[in-house]
Design a protein around this motif. Structure first.
Motif, PDB file in Angstrom:
ATOM      1  N   ASN A  13      47.683  50.937  37.522  1.00  0.00           N
ATOM      2  CA  ASN A  13      48.569  51.665  38.440  1.00  0.00           C
ATOM      3  C   ASN A  13      47.806  52.129  39.676  1.00  0.00           C
ATOM      4  N   LEU A  14      47.626  51.211  40.602  1.00  0.00           N
ATOM      5  CA  LEU A  14      46.902  51.500  41.839  1.00  0.00           C
ATOM      6  C   LEU A  14      47.874  51.611  43.011  1.00  0.00           C
ATOM      7  N   PRO A  15      47.526  52.400  44.017  1.00  0.00           N
ATOM      8  CA  PRO A  15      48.362  52.435  45.222  1.00  0.00           C
ATOM      9  C   PRO A  15      48.204  51.150  46.043  1.00  0.00           C
ATOM     10  N   ARG A  16      49.243  50.820  46.777  1.00  0.00           N
ATOM     11  CA  ARG A  16      49.292  49.719  47.744  1.00  0.00           C
ATOM     12  C   ARG A  16      49.309  48.320  47.121  1.00  0.00           C
ATOM     13  N   MET A  17      48.704  48.142  45.949  1.00  0.00           N
ATOM     14  CA  MET A  17      48.736  46.860  45.232  1.00  0.00           C
ATOM     15  C   MET A  17      48.286  47.159  43.810  1.00  0.00           C
ATOM     16  N   ASP A  18      49.124  46.850  42.835  1.00  0.00           N
ATOM     17  CA  ASP A  18      48.740  47.215  41.465  1.00  0.00           C
ATOM     18  C   ASP A  18      47.623  46.317  40.925  1.00  0.00           C
ATOM     19  N   GLY A  19      46.999  46.790  39.855  1.00  0.00           N
ATOM     20  CA  GLY A  19      45.857  46.086  39.286  1.00  0.00           C
ATOM     21  C   GLY A  19      46.158  44.677  38.832  1.00  0.00           C
ATOM     22  N   LEU A  20      47.365  44.449  38.334  1.00  0.00           N
ATOM     23  CA  LEU A  20      47.734  43.113  37.881  1.00  0.00           C
ATOM     24  C   LEU A  20      47.798  42.137  39.062  1.00  0.00           C
ATOM     25  N   ALA A  21      48.307  42.602  40.200  1.00  0.00           N
ATOM     26  CA  ALA A  21      48.331  41.757  41.405  1.00  0.00           C
ATOM     27  C   ALA A  21      46.911  41.458  41.878  1.00  0.00           C
ATOM     28  N   VAL A  22      46.046  42.464  41.833  1.00  0.00           N
ATOM     29  CA  VAL A  22      44.636  42.255  42.196  1.00  0.00           C
ATOM     30  C   VAL A  22      44.021  41.202  41.280  1.00  0.00           C
ATOM     31  N   LEU A  23      44.264  41.335  39.988  1.00  0.00           N
ATOM     32  CA  LEU A  23      43.725  40.395  39.012  1.00  0.00           C
ATOM     33  C   LEU A  23      44.208  38.972  39.269  1.00  0.00           C
ATOM     34  N   LYS A  24      45.495  38.804  39.529  1.00  0.00           N
ATOM     35  CA  LYS A  24      46.046  37.467  39.755  1.00  0.00           C
ATOM     36  C   LYS A  24      45.416  36.815  40.985  1.00  0.00           C
ATOM     37  N   ILE A  25      45.201  37.596  42.037  1.00  0.00           N
ATOM     38  CA  ILE A  25      44.560  37.048  43.247  1.00  0.00           C
ATOM     39  C   ILE A  25      43.112  36.685  42.943  1.00  0.00           C
ATOM     40  N   LEU A  26      42.403  37.552  42.240  1.00  0.00           N
ATOM     41  CA  LEU A  26      41.010  37.258  41.882  1.00  0.00           C
ATOM     42  C   LEU A  26      40.901  35.981  41.065  1.00  0.00           C
ATOM     43  N   ARG A  27      41.766  35.838  40.081  1.00  0.00           N
ATOM     44  CA  ARG A  27      41.699  34.670  39.204  1.00  0.00           C
ATOM     45  C   ARG A  27      42.107  33.384  39.919  1.00  0.00           C
ATOM     46  N   SER A  28      42.993  33.470  40.908  1.00  0.00           N
ATOM     47  CA  SER A  28      43.440  32.251  41.580  1.00  0.00           C
ATOM     48  C   SER A  28      42.533  31.844  42.742  1.00  0.00           C
ATOM     49  N   SER A  29      41.805  32.790  43.334  1.00  0.00           N
ATOM     50  CA  SER A  29      41.028  32.438  44.522  1.00  0.00           C
ATOM     51  C   SER A  29      39.526  32.617  44.366  1.00  0.00           C
ATOM     52  N   PHE A  30      39.078  33.223  43.278  1.00  0.00           N
ATOM     53  CA  PHE A  30      37.655  33.463  43.081  1.00  0.00           C
ATOM     54  C   PHE A  30      36.984  32.195  42.591  1.00  0.00           C
ATOM     55  N   LYS A  31      35.849  31.832  43.170  1.00  0.00           N
ATOM     56  CA  LYS A  31      35.158  30.607  42.779  1.00  0.00           C
ATOM     57  C   LYS A  31      34.405  30.756  41.462  1.00  0.00           C
ATOM     58  N   ARG A  32      33.983  31.956  41.133  1.00  0.00           N
ATOM     59  CA  ARG A  32      33.233  32.148  39.898  1.00  0.00           C
ATOM     60  C   ARG A  32      33.985  33.090  38.973  1.00  0.00           C
ATOM     61  N   GLN A  33      33.719  32.955  37.699  1.00  0.00           N
ATOM     62  CA  GLN A  33      34.337  33.842  36.718  1.00  0.00           C
ATOM     63  C   GLN A  33      33.633  35.189  36.741  1.00  0.00           C
ATOM     64  N   ILE A  34      34.401  36.239  36.689  1.00  0.00           N
ATOM     65  CA  ILE A  34      33.852  37.585  36.617  1.00  0.00           C
ATOM     66  C   ILE A  34      34.643  38.356  35.565  1.00  0.00           C
ATOM     67  N   PRO A  35      33.954  38.983  34.622  1.00  0.00           N
ATOM     68  CA  PRO A  35      34.671  39.752  33.604  1.00  0.00           C
ATOM     69  C   PRO A  35      35.430  40.928  34.222  1.00  0.00           C
ATOM     70  N   VAL A  36      36.683  41.087  33.802  1.00  0.00           N
ATOM     71  CA  VAL A  36      37.518  42.188  34.274  1.00  0.00           C
ATOM     72  C   VAL A  36      38.025  42.961  33.066  1.00  0.00           C
TER      73      VAL A  36
END
Length: 182
Positions: free
Chosen positions: A76-99
């Motif tokens: 529950n984050l302001p301006r963009m929730d954590g799930l949206a952040v996660l989806k962007i990270l997973r779709s555009s990040f070149k390397r895997q990072i534990p979340v």
């Protein structure tokens, strides 16, 4: 100790456990300033290098522009929730990072949705700080063991493979003359 059943590691390997000292670079994306400060201070006291962002967009910007070993993410984050952040990270990040999702949402449906979106772990607030720290170390250790990154040195966009001696910058191979390999 009595070990029974089928294990993928030997008892001797199991007793070794995690490396004693893993200094991790951890991004904390949490809007509760007191909790973020508490996480920051605890992780720093454990020898890690924490960084923090108070909302989704700034957390995403930091995650994409810096190297972190792991991310602690609130849902529950302001301006963009954590799930949206996660989806962007997973779709555009070149390397895997534990979340690790750190949230007050304790319903099974939320947990399933989080894992289906690419979470590595899910903790319901309130949490025990030592538990979060060991989970972070465990996730990072497991990722490094599974993808052979122990053979890969990375500095920013520059990567050097210790096994093959291959060098790349921003995903492009760099070839060295024979004298450069000595």
């Amino acid at each position: 100790m009595n070990y029974s059943g089928s294990y993928s590691i030997t008892p001797a390997e199991a007793e070794k456990g995690l490396p004693l000292r893993q200094n991790l670079s951890v991004l904390i994306i949490e809007d509760n300033t007191l909790l973020a400060a508490n996480l920051f201070d605890y992780l720093e006291g454990c020898g890690h290098i924490p960084d923090a962002a108070p909302d989704g967009p700034s957390g995403l910007q930091l995650a994409c522009s810096n190297h972190y070993d792991a991310i602690v993410l609130d849902w529950n984050l302001p301006r963009m929730d954590g799930l949206a952040v996660l989806k962007i990270l997973r779709s555009s990040f070149k390397r895997q990072i534990p979340v690790v999702m750190l949230t007050a949402r304790d319903q099974l449906g939320d947990k399933l949705k989080g894992f289906e979106s690419g979470l590595d772990d899910y903790l319901v607030k309130p949490i025990a700080l030592p538990e979060l720290e060991i989970r972070l170390r465990s996730l990072v250790h497991r990722l490094k063991c599974s993808n052979g990154s122990a053979d890969l040195l990375t500095v920013g966009e520059l990567e050097f493979n210790l096994r093959t001696f291959a060098i790349s910058h921003s995903g492009r191979q760099i070839s060295l003359a024979q004298t450069g390999r000595k």
